[in-house]
Structure formats: C-alpha cells, structure tokens
Motif scaffolding. Structure first.
Motif, PDB file in Angstrom:
ATOM      1  N   UNK A  65       0.805  -1.224   0.000  1.00 44.79           N
ATOM      2  CA  UNK A  65       0.000   0.000   0.000  1.00 44.79           C
ATOM      3  C   UNK A  65       0.842   1.280   0.000  1.00 44.79           C
ATOM      4  N   UNK A  66       2.168   1.149  -0.121  1.00 47.13           N
ATOM      5  CA  UNK A  66       3.033   2.335  -0.110  1.00 47.13           C
ATOM      6  C   UNK A  66       4.388   2.014  -0.736  1.00 47.13           C
ATOM      7  N   UNK A  67       4.961   3.036  -1.359  1.00 40.11           N
ATOM      8  CA  UNK A  67       6.360   2.968  -1.775  1.00 40.11           C
ATOM      9  C   UNK A  67       7.188   3.315  -0.533  1.00 40.11           C
ATOM     10  N   UNK A  68       8.435   2.833  -0.482  1.00 42.03           N
ATOM     11  CA  UNK A  68       9.264   3.056   0.707  1.00 42.03           C
ATOM     12  C   UNK A  68      10.679   3.424   0.283  1.00 42.03           C
ATOM     13  N   UNK A  69      11.255   4.394   0.982  1.00 44.86           N
ATOM     14  CA  UNK A  69      12.664   4.736   0.792  1.00 44.86           C
ATOM     15  C   UNK A  69      13.396   4.405   2.082  1.00 44.86           C
ATOM     16  N   UNK A  70      14.505   3.693   1.953  1.00 44.05           N
ATOM     17  CA  UNK A  70      15.340   3.331   3.102  1.00 44.05           C
ATOM     18  C   UNK A  70      16.706   3.986   2.912  1.00 44.05           C
ATOM     19  N   UNK A  71      17.048   4.929   3.794  1.00 42.57           N
ATOM     20  CA  UNK A  71      18.299   5.651   3.710  1.00 42.57           C
ATOM     21  C   UNK A  71      19.223   5.200   4.839  1.00 42.57           C
ATOM     22  N   UNK A 100       9.659   0.323  -4.744  1.00 42.37           N
ATOM     23  CA  UNK A 100       8.261   0.485  -5.133  1.00 42.37           C
ATOM     24  C   UNK A 100       7.377  -0.475  -4.354  1.00 42.37           C
ATOM     25  N   UNK A 101       6.107  -0.114  -4.208  1.00 44.01           N
ATOM     26  CA  UNK A 101       5.159  -0.963  -3.479  1.00 44.01           C
ATOM     27  C   UNK A 101       5.275  -2.404  -3.955  1.00 44.01           C
ATOM     28  N   UNK A 102       5.273  -3.331  -2.999  1.00 45.91           N
ATOM     29  CA  UNK A 102       5.329  -4.755  -3.300  1.00 45.91           C
ATOM     30  C   UNK A 102       6.710  -5.366  -3.291  1.00 45.91           C
ATOM     31  N   UNK A 120       8.250   7.753   3.251  1.00 48.46           N
ATOM     32  CA  UNK A 120       7.126   7.387   2.375  1.00 48.46           C
ATOM     33  C   UNK A 120       6.577   8.642   1.711  1.00 48.46           C
ATOM     34  N   UNK A 121       5.978   8.494   0.529  1.00 43.65           N
ATOM     35  CA  UNK A 121       5.319   9.647  -0.087  1.00 43.65           C
ATOM     36  C   UNK A 121       4.143  10.104   0.780  1.00 43.65           C
TER      37      UNK A 121
END
Length: 167
Positions: A65-71, A100-102, A120-121
């Motif tokens: 249900x969301x795109x995720x960025x891991x820094x 990207x989601x998934x 997250x956006x």
C-alpha cells in the motif's frame, strides 16, 4: 551539482512476494550525507515523509500500500531484495534504496551500528506483509492502486524516479 544515477533493478514475483510489475528498485550508493538529521532534511525537502529510524527486519516482507525509501545513516548491511529469488545487495552509510510498493526486502547481516531512516510519499501508509502465495492476487491489486510519487526522495522532482517509474 552532479547527476546522481542509481542502479535500477526490476524483480518478478518470487516465493509469494509480488514485487512491482513496472517500477524498478532504485539503489543509490554514496548519494546522501551520513548524518540522520541531514538525511531527514534532504528527503523531506524532496517531498517524502521520514517516519522512523531503525533497521530492516530479518525476514522477507513487503508493503503493498506504499512505496518506501530506506536511507542508510550509519553502518552497513547485506540485504536481499525481491524475495527469495531476488538479489543480495550491500548497503552502507550514505546509500539509499527506493522500493516500489510490493518489493520484498530482508536483512541478512548488519553492523552493530546499522541505522536506516524509513520514508514514504505523503498520504501513503504501509502495512508489513509477509510472502503469501494465496494472497498474491490481492496484493497485486493493492500495488496497482498505489500512485507514483511526484518526486525522487534522494534527488528531487527531476530525479531518476520520475524517469524510471513511468508506468
């Protein structure tokens, strides 16, 4: 400012992990400062919401249900992306993964000081989901409904995400 170009990897479904059918994972190396507050400031200025500081779970999981960025703010780790049939990637302070989601992800090993920041956006909330072959079609339907962000969390509105996530 030099153009920062990430490695882009697209993964097919693997072991109950849907992965995204059109948007590749973006892997940025040495693209961010190795300072948590500076990372949060940069990512926030690029339109993403930094929501937590921690690590990566040691089991395959994804968010439909969301795109995720891991820094990566400190330390280093070995992660597997794309589920059990995916790729093993080394990440270190200053690196970022834009998932990207998934997209399946799992920590295989990490230094004692490993710290990432999750972002997250706006308006996208995530659920932690484990691989499930029986629920794959439902997860894919949720993924299809997640809108593409307006901006790349690392490089901003004109970044690689806006070029490479064109589905």
């Amino acid at each position: 400012m030099p153009i920062i170009e990430p490695e882009a990897r697209l993964f097919p479904p693997s072991g109950g992990v849907p992965n995204h059918p059109a948007f590749p994972v973006l892997i940025y190396h040495a693209a961010l400062p190795a300072d948590p507050s500076a990372i949060e400031e940069q990512v926030g200025a690029n339109g993403w919401e930094c929501r937590w500081r921690n690590g990566v779970f040691d089991y395959h999981h994804f968010h439909s249900t969301a795109h995720e960025a891991l820094m990566v703010a400190r330390g280093h780790a070995t992660v597997q992306l794309g589920g059990s049939g995916g790729a093993v990637v080394e990440i270190a302070a200053g690196d970022a993964l834009v998932l990207p989601a998934g997209t399946g992800h799992k920590r295989l090993a990490a230094s004692a000081d490993f710290l990432i920041i999750g972002a997250y956006p706006p308006g996208q909330d995530y659920e932690i989901e484990r691989p499930d072959a029986a629920g794959l079609a439902a997860a894919q339907a949720r993924i299809a409904a997640v809108l593409r962000p307006a901006s790349d969390p690392v490089t901003g509105p004109a970044g690689a995400l806006t070029r490479l996530w064109n589905g």
